[in-house]
Scaffold this motif. Structure first.
Motif, PDB file in Angstrom:
ATOM      1  N   GLY A 254      47.527  44.863  36.423  1.00 39.26           N
ATOM      2  CA  GLY A 254      48.370  43.907  36.874  1.00 39.26           C
ATOM      3  C   GLY A 254      46.980  42.867  37.356  1.00 39.26           C
ATOM      4  N   MET A 255      45.967  43.207  38.248  1.00 38.77           N
ATOM      5  CA  MET A 255      45.195  42.580  38.984  1.00 38.77           C
ATOM      6  C   MET A 255      44.259  41.276  38.201  1.00 38.77           C
ATOM      7  SD  MET A 255      46.609  42.043  41.373  1.00 38.77           S
ATOM      8  CE  MET A 255      45.843  41.170  42.694  1.00 38.77           C
ATOM      9  N   TYR A 256      44.153  42.841  36.394  1.00 38.50           N
ATOM     10  CA  TYR A 256      43.002  41.974  36.158  1.00 38.50           C
ATOM     11  C   TYR A 256      43.155  40.937  35.469  1.00 38.50           C
ATOM     12  CZ  TYR A 256      40.135  45.583  36.310  1.00 38.50           C
ATOM     13  OH  TYR A 256      38.269  46.091  37.940  1.00 38.50           O
ATOM     14  N   ILE A 257      44.515  40.602  35.170  1.00 38.00           N
ATOM     15  CA  ILE A 257      45.197  39.337  34.169  1.00 38.00           C
ATOM     16  C   ILE A 257      46.395  38.110  35.494  1.00 38.00           C
ATOM     17  CG2 ILE A 257      45.821  40.629  32.090  1.00 38.00           C
ATOM     18  CD1 ILE A 257      48.212  40.759  32.657  1.00 38.00           C
ATOM     19  N   LEU A 258      45.282  38.338  36.604  1.00 31.65           N
ATOM     20  CA  LEU A 258      46.425  37.660  37.101  1.00 31.65           C
ATOM     21  C   LEU A 258      46.673  35.963  37.019  1.00 31.65           C
ATOM     22  CD1 LEU A 258      46.723  37.315  40.502  1.00 31.65           C
ATOM     23  CD2 LEU A 258      44.748  36.939  41.798  1.00 31.65           C
ATOM     24  N   GLU A 262      45.735  32.246  44.004  1.00 33.39           N
ATOM     25  CA  GLU A 262      47.470  31.455  45.129  1.00 33.39           C
ATOM     26  C   GLU A 262      48.453  32.266  45.330  1.00 33.39           C
ATOM     27  OE1 GLU A 262      45.448  29.489  42.559  1.00 33.39           O
ATOM     28  OE2 GLU A 262      44.470  28.247  44.067  1.00 33.39           O
ATOM     29  N   LEU A 263      48.122  33.695  44.238  1.00 28.78           N
ATOM     30  CA  LEU A 263      49.336  34.167  44.680  1.00 28.78           C
ATOM     31  C   LEU A 263      49.540  35.428  44.858  1.00 28.78           C
ATOM     32  CD1 LEU A 263      50.916  34.889  40.131  1.00 28.78           C
ATOM     33  CD2 LEU A 263      52.149  33.757  42.054  1.00 28.78           C
ATOM     34  N   THR A 264      48.311  35.648  45.547  1.00 27.57           N
ATOM     35  CA  THR A 264      47.507  37.050  46.244  1.00 27.57           C
ATOM     36  C   THR A 264      48.544  36.726  47.802  1.00 27.57           C
ATOM     37  OG1 THR A 264      46.019  35.872  46.334  1.00 27.57           O
ATOM     38  CG2 THR A 264      45.496  37.020  44.719  1.00 27.57           C
ATOM     39  N   GLN A 265      47.932  35.839  47.530  1.00 28.01           N
ATOM     40  CA  GLN A 265      48.599  34.973  49.377  1.00 28.01           C
ATOM     41  C   GLN A 265      50.347  35.052  49.121  1.00 28.01           C
ATOM     42  OE1 GLN A 265      47.013  31.679  51.149  1.00 28.01           O
ATOM     43  NE2 GLN A 265      48.030  32.400  53.118  1.00 28.01           N
ATOM     44  N   TRP A 266      50.497  35.259  48.336  1.00 36.44           N
ATOM     45  CA  TRP A 266      52.473  35.790  48.259  1.00 36.44           C
ATOM     46  C   TRP A 266      52.716  36.845  48.697  1.00 36.44           C
ATOM     47  CZ3 TRP A 266      55.736  31.940  49.756  1.00 36.44           C
ATOM     48  CH2 TRP A 266      55.143  30.365  49.506  1.00 36.44           C
ATOM     49  N   LEU A 267      51.837  38.000  47.577  1.00 34.12           N
ATOM     50  CA  LEU A 267      51.571  38.894  47.617  1.00 34.12           C
ATOM     51  C   LEU A 267      51.255  39.759  48.815  1.00 34.12           C
ATOM     52  CD1 LEU A 267      50.149  40.330  44.176  1.00 34.12           C
ATOM     53  CD2 LEU A 267      52.724  40.651  44.846  1.00 34.12           C
ATOM     54  N   ILE A 268      50.423  39.177  49.512  1.00 34.91           N
ATOM     55  CA  ILE A 268      50.015  39.716  50.979  1.00 34.91           C
ATOM     56  C   ILE A 268      51.840  39.271  51.581  1.00 34.91           C
ATOM     57  CG2 ILE A 268      49.284  38.884  52.637  1.00 34.91           C
ATOM     58  CD1 ILE A 268      46.781  38.388  51.176  1.00 34.91           C
ATOM     59  N   TYR A 269      52.451  38.166  51.587  1.00 31.71           N
ATOM     60  CA  TYR A 269      53.087  37.892  52.832  1.00 31.71           C
ATOM     61  C   TYR A 269      54.458  38.945  51.793  1.00 31.71           C
ATOM     62  CZ  TYR A 269      51.411  33.507  53.137  1.00 31.71           C
ATOM     63  OH  TYR A 269      50.523  32.534  53.746  1.00 31.71           O
ATOM     64  N   GLY A 306      47.383  46.504  50.918  1.00 37.66           N
ATOM     65  CA  GLY A 306      45.641  46.692  50.420  1.00 37.66           C
ATOM     66  C   GLY A 306      44.980  46.080  48.273  1.00 37.66           C
ATOM     67  N   VAL A 307      46.383  46.104  47.772  1.00 40.35           N
ATOM     68  CA  VAL A 307      45.667  45.462  46.447  1.00 40.35           C
ATOM     69  C   VAL A 307      45.581  43.876  46.732  1.00 40.35           C
ATOM     70  CG1 VAL A 307      46.838  45.640  44.273  1.00 40.35           C
ATOM     71  CG2 VAL A 307      47.168  47.563  45.736  1.00 40.35           C
ATOM     72  N   ALA A 308      47.036  43.204  47.279  1.00 43.21           N
ATOM     73  CA  ALA A 308      46.820  41.830  46.911  1.00 43.21           C
ATOM     74  C   ALA A 308      46.294  41.794  47.885  1.00 43.21           C
ATOM     75  CB  ALA A 308      48.206  41.910  48.251  1.00 43.21           C
ATOM     76  N   LEU A 309      45.079  42.326  48.978  1.00 43.20           N
ATOM     77  CA  LEU A 309      43.762  41.681  49.874  1.00 43.20           C
ATOM     78  C   LEU A 309      42.637  41.158  48.693  1.00 43.20           C
ATOM     79  CD1 LEU A 309      44.074  43.197  53.408  1.00 43.20           C
ATOM     80  CD2 LEU A 309      44.655  40.589  52.397  1.00 43.20           C
ATOM     81  N   PHE A 310      43.290  41.566  47.713  1.00 43.29           N
ATOM     82  CA  PHE A 310      42.330  41.826  46.428  1.00 43.29           C
ATOM     83  C   PHE A 310      40.657  41.603  46.750  1.00 43.29           C
ATOM     84  CE2 PHE A 310      41.992  39.011  42.680  1.00 43.29           C
ATOM     85  CZ  PHE A 310      41.676  39.884  41.360  1.00 43.29           C
ATOM     86  N   ASN A 311      40.526  42.395  47.241  1.00 39.28           N
ATOM     87  CA  ASN A 311      38.642  42.481  47.825  1.00 39.28           C
ATOM     88  C   ASN A 311      38.280  43.628  47.723  1.00 39.28           C
ATOM     89  OD1 ASN A 311      38.859  43.765  50.563  1.00 39.28           O
ATOM     90  ND2 ASN A 311      39.157  41.361  51.235  1.00 39.28           N
TER      91      ASN A 311
END
Length: 476
Positions: A254-258, A262-269, A306-311
Motif C-alpha cells: 500500500g505505501m508504495y502507491i501512496l 499528507e495521508l500519512t499524518q491522518w493514518l497516524i491519527y 509504525g507503518v504510518a510513520l513511514f520511515n
C-alpha cells in the motif's frame, strides 16, 4: 524450493495428524508442531543472520516466486514459533474441548497445518495473487475450527467471521487487480522497487481491506466476538498472527502507491485512536478472552502507527511489534485457555489470588502483559524504536506527543489492572493447577520473549530489519 517446501510440509502433515487425532490428540499435536520446524529454521536463520532467500524467476506471472528477507522473515518466524507452541499447548485443551462436545479433534488438526502454512505463505509470497490465495487457505481452515470447536452460537460467529474476513480479503484482491492492470505483479517491498507512483483507487482498496483484516477502529466489530468464541488455541493464533497480515500488506504494498504524503499524518491519527480505543475497551471487559480481543485492537494500532510513520525506524518497529505481540498475546490467550480447562471460568470477577494457585502461570502471564506494555521483553525494543520513529516524524511539535503518551498509558493501565485483578488480592481457589504440556508451552513462550530482549538476539533483529528497510529508500 526450500521456502515452498517449508509451507507445504505443515499442510501435508495435517493429513497425517487428521488420521492420528482419531486415536491420540497428543500425537496429532506433536506432528503439527514438528511440521512447522522447517519454516521456523529457514525464517529464523534469515531473520537473525540477515541472509536473504529467493525462489522463482520473477519473470512475467511467476506464482512460485518466494522471498524471505529479515523484514518479512520476522512475520513468518513469528507464525512458525507461535504455531509450534500453540500446537503443543492444544493437546490437553482440545482433549478437554472434545469431551465437552462429544466429538474427536481430527478436524482441528486437519485444518491446523493449512491455517499456519497459509498465513506464512501470505508473508513470503512475492506474487500478489498468491498472497490472496494463501490468505484464503488460512481463512477457510480457521472457519472449520470455529464451526466445529467454538463456543456460544458457533454458526453465527462463523458466518460473521466469514463475511468480515472475506470483505477484507476481496477489497485487498481488488486493489491487487488494479495493480495487475498496471503490470505490477509482485510485492514492491520484496522486489526492491522504488515508489510506484500514486494510485488512489488501488491504495484505498488495499488500505480499507487491510484495516478490516486488522480489526482497526470502526471495522473492529467482528473481532471481539470471533476471538472470544473461537477455541482458545485458535484465538492464540488469530489474535497475534492473523490480524497482522493487514499491517504487512499496507507496509509492503500500500505505501508504495501512496496518493499523497499528507495521508500519512491522518493514518497516524487513526492508528493512535485505534490503540487508545482498544485499550480503553479492554479495561472495561469482564470476560478475559474479550479483554484480550480488545487488547489486540489496541496493539494493531501500534503496528499501524509504525507503518504510518513511514520511515525506517517505523517499519522496523512494526515488524518487531508483530513478534512481541505474537509472543505476548499467545501467552495470554493460552493462559485464558488454562483457566477454562481447570477453573471452568472466563469471568475476571471470579478470579483473584491466582498467583498462589499456579505461580509459574502467573509469572508467564505477567511477562505476556509486559510484552504489550513494552517492559523488559522484546516488546521494549519495539516500543523504543517506535518512539524514536515518532520523534523523528514530529520533531519539536510537542503537542503531538500527548496522544502518544496517552496510548502508552492506557496500555499500561489495562495490563497492570488485569494482573492485579486476576493474580493478586483475596484467594478464591484452593489447591494448585496441574503441571502439563499446556503450562510448559505457556512458560516457554514467555521465556522466549525475554530471551529475545537480550543481545545478540535483539541486536540482530533490530539491525537486520532496519538495514533491509533502509536499503529500499521508500520514503525518498
Amino acid at each position: 524450493m526450500m521456502i515452498l517446501v517449508s509451507l507445504l510440509i505443515p499442510m501435508a502433515l495435517s493429513l497425517v495428524a487428521y488420521i492420528v487425532a482419531k486415536k491420540s490428540t497428543y500425537l496429532a499435536s506433536y506432528i503439527s508442531a514438528i511440521a512447522l520446524v522447517p519454516l521456523l529454521v529457514i525464517s529464523g536463520y534469515t531473520t537473525f543472520s540477515g541472509v536473504i532467500y529467493t525462489e522463482g524467476t520473477f519473470q512475467g506471472f511467476d506464482i512460485l516466486a518466494f522471498k524471505i528477507t529479515p523484514f518479512n522473515g520476522v512475520f513468518a518466524f513469528t507464525v512458525a514459533l507461535v504455531g509450534i507452541f500453540v500446537a503443543l499447548y492444544s493437546a490437553p485443551y482440545m482433549e478437554h474441548r472434545s469431551h465437552e462436545l462429544g466429538r474427536d479433534t481430527s478436524i482441528f488438526y486437519l485444518t491446523y497445518g493449512f491455517f499456519l502454512g497459509g498465513l506464512a505463505g501470505a508473508f513470503v509470497a512475492v506474487n500478489l495473487i498468491m498472497i490472496y490465495i494463501f490468505i484464503e487457505i488460512a481463512l477457510i481452515a480457521s472457519l472449520f475450527q470455529i464451526l466445529y470447536y467454538g463456543y456460544g452460537d458457533r454458526v453465527r460467529i462463523t458466518i460473521m467471521y466469514l463475511i468480515w474476513s472475506h470483505v477484507g480479503a476481496l477489497l485487498v484482491l481488488a486493489g491487487f487487480l488494479f495493480l495487475y492492470l498496471r503490470g505490477i505483479y509482485y510485492v514492491p517491498l520484496l522486489v526492491d522497487v522504488k515508489h510506484l507512483g500514486a494510485d488512489y483507487v488501488a491504495f484505498l482498496l488495499i488500505l480499507i481491506g487491510s484495516l478490516v483484516k486488522m480489526a482497526a477502529l470502526g471495522v473492529h466489530m467482528w473481532l471481539p466476538y470471533v476471538h472470544a468464541e473461537a477455541p482458545t488455541p485458535l484465538s492464540a493464533l488469530l489474535s497475534p498472527v492473523l490480524v497482522g497480515v493487514g499491517g504487512y500488506i499496507v507496509a509492503a504494498v500500500g505505501m508504495y502507491i501512496l496518493p499523497s504524503p499528507e495521508l500519512t499524518q491522518w493514518l497516524i491519527y487513526y492508528a493512535l485512536a485505534t490503540a487508545i480505543y482498544g485499550g480503553l475497551m479492554a479495561f472495561l471487559q469482564k470476560d478475559i478472552k474479550r479483554l484480550f480481543a480488545y487488547s489486540t485492537v489496541s496493539q494493531m494500532g501500534y503496528l499501524l502507527l509504525g507503518v504510518a510513520l513511514f520511515n525506517p525506524h517505523g517499519y522496523t518497529a512494526a515488524a518487531l511489534f508483530y513478534l512481541s505481540h505474537g509472543l505476548g498475546k499467545a501467552v495470554l490467550f493460552m493462559t485464558a485457555g488454562y483457566f477454562i480447562m481447570y477453573l471452568h471460568t472466563r469471568d475476571i470477577e471470579k478470579m483473584g489470588g491466582l498467583y498462589g494457585w499456579r505461580p509459574e502461570l502467573a509469572g508467564a502471564a505477567i511477562v505476556g502483559f509486559l510484552n504489550l506494555a513494552g517492559i523488559l521483553t522484546i516488546g521494549m525494543v519495539s516500543e523504543i524504536i517506535l518512539t524514536v520513529s515518532y520523534a523523528k516524524y514530529f520533531s519539536f511539535s510537542y503537542a503531538y506527543y500527548i496522544p502518544y503518551a496517552l496510548m502508552l498509558l492506557v496500555t499500561s493501565i489495562y495490563a497492570f489492572n488485569t494482573i492485579r485483578a486476576v493474580f493478586f488480592g483475596p484467594h478464591k481457589y484452593e489447591g494448585r493447577g496441574p503441571v502439563d504440556i499446556a503450562l510448559t508451552s505457556i512458560v516457554a513462550v514467555a521465556l522466549l520473549s525475554i530471551l529475545f530482549l537480550l543481545p545478540p538476539f535483539s541486536n540482530a533483529l533490530a539491525d537486520n530489519v532496519y538495514n533491509t528497510i533502509e536499503v529500499l529508500k521508500l520514503w525518498k
